[in-house]
Design an enzyme around this catalytic site. Sequence first.
Site: not given
Length: 363
Positions: A271, A273, A308
């Site tokens: 995804n 991240h 992040c």
Amino acid sequence: MLKLEAERISSSGRLVMWLRAEDRNGKKREIGGLCVRGSVVGGGGVRVINGRKVNGVVVGENKAAASYLEREGAEGKALNAFKLGRFVEERFVYRQTFVIRSYEIGPDKTSTMETLMNLLQETALNHVMSSGLASDGFGATHEMSLRKLIWVVTRVNIQVDKYSSWGDVVEIDTWVAASGKNGMRRDWIIRDYSTKKTLTRATSNWVIMHRETRRLSKIPEQVREEVMPFYLDRYVIFEAEDDRTIDKLNDETAENIRSGLAPRWNDMDVNQHVNNVKYIGWILESVPMKVLEEYHLTSMTLEYRRECRQSHLLESLTTMKTSIAEDTDSDNSALRSTHLLRLQENKSEIVRARAQWCIKEQA
């Protein structure tokens, strides 16, 4: 002999198709199942399933569905016996078995907190896959993929009674339940396969995010209809409301700060991240080496506050305290710690965490 069976499990027409094998003695064994929405016709077969694909194949008449499942079941039966687990307790609980590998143990010759979290994640994804809900997303259902939605974890609480050693076999149970109006809770139990003794308990909370806008979303009713038949209202960890708050650290309250932590390409998930398990290693970067050498990490609660990306640089902050319950004990046999991962550039919070530690037994 392979046989396709269907069972209605909701008034909305949701079906579970189970592929079962029958040996020479007439004993039946479940190979796998698909959860689909459709209509029942004479003889219990599924005739039309929303005109959509099920696991990449357009399912129409009974004969086509049976042919597909029989082919995949016959050819993949041996492989799936190793890759996937099985459903128990009327298919509300998914159970999978793992062997602790040599590369999954740490300096103490036992599995690590990161190993346990990876096993929990693997079991959860296989639960979705085996249920027939999985689409092309990372654990996303069919209806979620149509709307470009993904699951993101907001909180994990894991409590470890004992870490397994290299070669040990563990058995993991997992199930899901509602969490408020727009969330989902997933729980796990890890047991020793031989003794059935509970080794680890864990609970987590999840919400839905749009894959492209990265904004949180309410659970669409169509998605809710997909997952509700699997809900089991059972808890493994009860968290008091007061225990849910994790203190925020800053430059003044943190005892140790480690800067310059950079996500790598291999830290990213599908995804785009950072995989939530990776945060544990960065959190431990600011824990004093003496604590890592002399104490076991017995519980950890992580509160994920924002994504992040690979381009970010992080800082890890930690403060250690003697456990309140052990304050009068001169050997300081228990510790508590509070942690923060934040962006180095603007100090935005990524993850808050807290943990408990107990002193290692002398060899």
